[in-house]
Design a protein around this motif. Structure first.
Motif, mmCIF file in Angstrom:
data_model
loop_
_atom_site.group_PDB
_atom_site.id
_atom_site.type_symbol
_atom_site.label_atom_id
_atom_site.label_comp_id
_atom_site.label_asym_id
_atom_site.label_seq_id
_atom_site.Cartn_x
_atom_site.Cartn_y
_atom_site.Cartn_z
ATOM 1 N N PRO A 469 0.841 -1.205 0.000
ATOM 2 C CA PRO A 469 0.000 0.000 0.000
ATOM 3 C C PRO A 469 0.876 1.254 0.000
ATOM 4 C CG PRO A 469 -0.851 -1.600 1.557
ATOM 5 C CD PRO A 469 0.475 -2.135 1.092
ATOM 6 N N GLY A 470 0.528 2.193 -0.865
ATOM 7 C CA GLY A 470 1.315 3.410 -1.002
ATOM 8 C C GLY A 470 2.351 3.350 -2.101
ATOM 9 N N GLN A 471 2.655 2.163 -2.591
ATOM 10 C CA GLN A 471 3.614 2.013 -3.684
ATOM 11 C C GLN A 471 3.062 2.665 -4.949
ATOM 12 O OE1 GLN A 471 4.598 -2.077 -4.345
ATOM 13 N NE2 GLN A 471 5.757 -1.702 -6.225
ATOM 14 N N ARG A 472 3.927 3.379 -5.691
ATOM 15 C CA ARG A 472 3.510 4.041 -6.925
ATOM 16 C C ARG A 472 3.865 3.172 -8.122
ATOM 17 N NH1 ARG A 472 0.444 8.661 -6.218
ATOM 18 N NH2 ARG A 472 1.492 9.793 -7.887
ATOM 19 N N LEU A 473 2.905 3.008 -9.029
ATOM 20 C CA LEU A 473 3.117 2.213 -10.231
ATOM 21 C C LEU A 473 2.888 3.070 -11.464
ATOM 22 C CD1 LEU A 473 1.272 -1.137 -9.383
ATOM 23 C CD2 LEU A 473 3.731 -0.699 -9.298
ATOM 24 N N ARG A 474 3.719 2.868 -12.454
ATOM 25 C CA ARG A 474 3.520 3.517 -13.749
ATOM 26 C C ARG A 474 2.546 2.684 -14.556
ATOM 27 N NH1 ARG A 474 5.818 7.158 -16.947
ATOM 28 N NH2 ARG A 474 7.423 7.623 -15.394
ATOM 29 N N LEU A 475 1.524 3.322 -15.106
ATOM 30 C CA LEU A 475 0.520 2.614 -15.892
ATOM 31 C C LEU A 475 0.592 2.974 -17.368
ATOM 32 C CD1 LEU A 475 -2.596 2.630 -13.542
ATOM 33 C CD2 LEU A 475 -0.741 0.977 -13.731
ATOM 34 N N GLU A 476 1.733 3.454 -17.781
ATOM 35 C CA GLU A 476 1.982 3.689 -19.195
ATOM 36 C C GLU A 476 3.474 3.564 -19.416
ATOM 37 O OE1 GLU A 476 0.538 7.589 -19.917
ATOM 38 O OE2 GLU A 476 2.247 8.584 -19.003
ATOM 39 N N PRO A 477 3.903 3.231 -20.620
ATOM 40 C CA PRO A 477 5.337 3.016 -20.851
ATOM 41 C C PRO A 477 6.117 4.316 -20.808
ATOM 42 C CG PRO A 477 4.128 2.867 -22.915
ATOM 43 C CD PRO A 477 3.104 2.969 -21.823
#
Length: 542
Positions: A469-477
Motif C-alpha cells: 500500500p502506497g507504492q507508486r506504479l507507472r501505468l503507461e510506458p
C-alpha cells in the motif's frame, strides 16, 4: 479391469507444506510440461494396453510394451497402513482406474521427464493444496476415475489464474465458448473459469459427456477435451473410412493432443509410486483445506480477510474467480476460507451488520462524464449506473455519485444509503497509480484494461510481485526507460536461447553475463517461473 493398490513397502516422500500458498505462475494451457522427445509413430499405434491379473502384470514385449518396476499388484488390504495413508495423494493413487493399464514409449518419455524434474512435482503438488481435496471429493462423488483429479496438473500446473496464448483460462483451461456452453458465468466482476470449484464441476460434466459420446473410452474422452469433439470425430471418421483402427493411439490427431494424453498417463504412473521415481510430494492431508461460505450479499474481499483475520493476499488466492475487489453484485457471493478461520469469520460478520461494501462519495464537476469518472476510479459505467440508480449516462455538475471501492483495514464499512463516505478521492496523476490495500497486479491490470506483463515491465518488477500500500506504479510506458530496459539504446544483439536439460535462470544468467532480473524482464516472466527444455528465451547480449 483390476485396480492397482499401493503396498506397505511403497513409501511416499512428502514435503512440508508452507503456511501461505505461493502466488500462481501464469502458464500456457496444456504446456505446463515440455514437449516430449518425438517418438516414432509406428511404436505408438495399437500395442499399448497392458493385461493385468490379481497377482502380477504380463509384459507383452513383442508389442513394444514396457512394464515399469514396482507396478505389481499385491494384497489390497495390507496389515498396517503406512504413515502417508492420510494424504490426499495416497487416496488418488488408490483411485486410479485406467492409466496403469497402458505403457508405451510415449508414456515412458513423459515418466522420464517427471523423474528428471523433481522440483516440478514438489511445486505443483504444493500449489494444489487448497483445492485438490475438494476436487478428489467431487470426482469420487460422481464415481469417476481419480486420474481426472490429476488433469489440472497437465492443463495448468494447478494454477487457477493460468491463461494460455489461445486465451484458455483456469485450472481446467476452458476457452470462452466452451465455458459459456457449460454455464460458467463470465463478466467484469467474475470469471467462472478461474473459480476452482465452479470450473471443476463444469469440467467433470464435460468429461462425463465426452466419455459417453466416445464409447466410454477415457483416452478418447481426454483427447476430445484437448482437441475438441469435432476434431476427434473427424479423425475417427478418417481412419474408419481408410479401414484403420480408431483407438487413441492410431488416430491422426494434433501434435499437442498426441502429447497431452500420454502426459496424464505418465503422471498417473508417477503419482502411483512416487518413491520409486525418487520424487517428493508436498504433504496434503486428506481433509478439507477450505470451506465455501455463502455470505448472501456482495462483500469486499479485503473485508473478508479482515473478518477472517487473514492476510488479503490469501483470500485473493483462494478466490481467483473474482476479478475485482469484491464478489459479484448479483452473485455468486460464496467465498472460500481456510477451514480454521470460519468461526472467527462468522462471529465477526455477525457483529458487522449488513454493510459489506465501502463507498466513496464523489461530487460531479463541470465537464465530467460518466465514462470518465468510471475510468478514473477503475470501475465501469454499468456499475455506477446500478449503484446510483441511473437509467442513462446523463449526470449533473454538483450532484453526488456513490462509488464502490476496495475496503481499507481499520475502516468501518458504511451502507450506500447512509452516504457516510470519505471526501472526494484525489485525482490520480496521469499514467501513475498508488497501490491500495488489497491490490494486486492482476486487479490493477483488469481495472485499467492492461496486462500484468505490461505493468511489470513498465515498473521493472516481477509478474508475481507482492504490492505494498502506497507504492507508486507507472501505468503507461516510459519510452526512455523502456529503451534502456531492453538494451535497445546500446544496440545489443538479441539472442534466442533454447532452454536445455538442467538449466535454471541463475545458470543461464551466469553463462551469458546478465542478471536473473534482466532475463525475467526481457521475457516477462516471474523470478520463480518454471522453465523447461525446449522453451525459448530472449537474451540481449552486449
Amino acid at each position: 479391469m483390476s485396480r492397482r493398490t499401493t503396498t506397505p513397502g511403497t513409501r511416499f516422500r512428502l514435503k512440508p507444506l508452507s503456511l501461505l500458498i505461493a502466488s500462481g505462475i501464469f502458464l500456457q494451457a496444456c504446456s505446463s510440461l515440455p514437449s516430449s522427445t518425438q517418438v516414432d509413430e509406428d511404436n505408438a499405434s495399437t500395442g499399448n494396453r497392458i493385461e493385468r491379473t490379481a497377482g502380477n502384470t504380463r509384459n507383452n514385449r513383442q508389442r513394444g510394451v514396457v512394464i515399469n518396476p514396482g507396478t505389481v499388484e499385491l494384497s489390497p488390504q495390507p496389515e498396517a497402513l503406512p504413515s502417508h495413508a492420510d494424504t490426499v495423494w495416497y487416496r488418488v493413487s488408490n483411485g486410479l482406474q485406467f492409466a496403469l493399464d497402458y505403457h508405451n514409449e510415449q508414456i515412458e518419455d513423459e515418466i522420464e521427464w517427471f523423474r528428471d524434474n523433481p522440483g516440478y512435482i514438489a511445486e505443483v503438488t504444493e500449489r494444489a493444496t487448497p483445492f485438490i481435496y475438494e476436487i478428489v471429493q467431487e470426482v469420487e462423488r460422481r464415481g469417476l476415475p481419480l486420474e481426472l483429479a490429476l488433469l489440472p496438473i497437465v492443463e495448468s500446473a494447478f494454477n487457477p489464474m493460468a491463461r494460455s496464448s489461445q486465451s484458455a483460462a483456469g485450472l481446467w483451461q476452458f476457452m470462452a465458448p466452451t465455458a459459456a456452453s457449460l454455464g460458467l458465468k463470465r463478466d467484469w466482476w467474475y470469471d467462472g473459469r478461474h473459480d476452482p470449484m465452479a470450473a471443476t464441476s463444469a469440467a467433470l460434466d464435460y468429461l462425463q459427456a465426452l466419455h459417453a459420446q466416445f464409447d466410454e473410452d477415457w483416452l478418447l474422452a481426454l483427447a476430445a477435451y484437448n482437441a475438441g469433439q469435432g476434431n476427434l470425430q473427424r479423425a475417427i471418421r478418417s481412419n474408419r473410412d481408410d479401414g484403420l483402427a480408431t483407438d487413441f493411439w492410431s488416430l491422426p490427431l494434433p501434435a499437442e493432443t498426441v502429447r497431452h494424453v500420454p502426459r496424464l498417463l505418465g503422471l498417473a504412473h508417477v503419482m502411483a509410486d512416487p518413491d520409486h521415481f525418487e520424487l517428493t510430494l508436498s504433504v496434503v492431508p486428506d481433509q478439507p483445506y477450505v470451506h465455501a461460505y455463502d455470505v448472501g450479499a456482495q462483500i469486499d474481499l479485503g473485508l473478508v480477510a479482515t473478518l477472517a483475520e487473514l492476510e488479503p493476499e490469501l483470500i485473493y488466492q483462494l478466490n481467483p474467480g473474482y476479478l475485482q475487489w469484491a464478489t459479484h453484485p448479483d452473485g455468486p457471493h460464496t467465498v472460500l476460507l481456510p477451514v480454521g478461520s470460519v468461526p472467527a469469520f462468522e462471529q465477526n460478520l455477525a457483529e458487522l451488520g449488513d454493510s459489506h461494501i465501502t463507498w466513496d462519495r464523489y461530487t460531479i464537476q463541470s465537464g465530467d462524464t460518466l465514462s470518465g469518472i468510471a475510468a478514473r476510479f477503475g470501475t465501469q459505467i454499468n456499475v455506477l449506473q446500478q449503484t446510483n440508480n441511473l437509467t442513462g449516462s446523463r449526470i449533473v455538475a454538483g450532484d453526488s455519485l456513490l462509488i464502490p471501492r476496495a475496503y481499507h483495514p481499520g475502516e468501518t464499512p458504511l451502507s450506500a444509503s447512509g452516504l457516510l463516505a470519505v471526501a472526494n478521492t484525489p485525482t490520480v496523476p496521469a499514467g501513475q497509480y498508488t497501490v491500495r490495500s488489497g491490490d494486486s497486479l492482476w486487479r490493477i491490470a483488469n481495472r485499467y484494461q492492461l496486462t500484468v506483463n505490461e505493468i511489470a515491465t513498465w515498473n521493472d518488477i516481477a509478474t508475481d510481485s507482492v504490492l505494498r500500500p502506497g507504492q507508486r506504479l507507472r501505468l503507461e510506458p516510459d519510452t526512455l526507460a523502456t529503451a534502456d530496459a531492453n538494451g535497445t539504446s546500446n544496440n545489443p544483439s538479441a539472442l534466442q536461447y533454447e532452454v536445455r536439460q538442467g538449466d535454471s535462470l541463475a545458470r543461464i544468467a551466469r553463462e551469458h553475463g546478465v542478471s536473473i532480473e534482466d532475463i525475467t524482464r526481457w521475457n516477462q516472466i516471474g523470478r520463480r517461473s518454471l522453465i523447461h527444455p525446449g522453451q525459448e528465451l530472449v537474451l540481449y547480449i552486449d
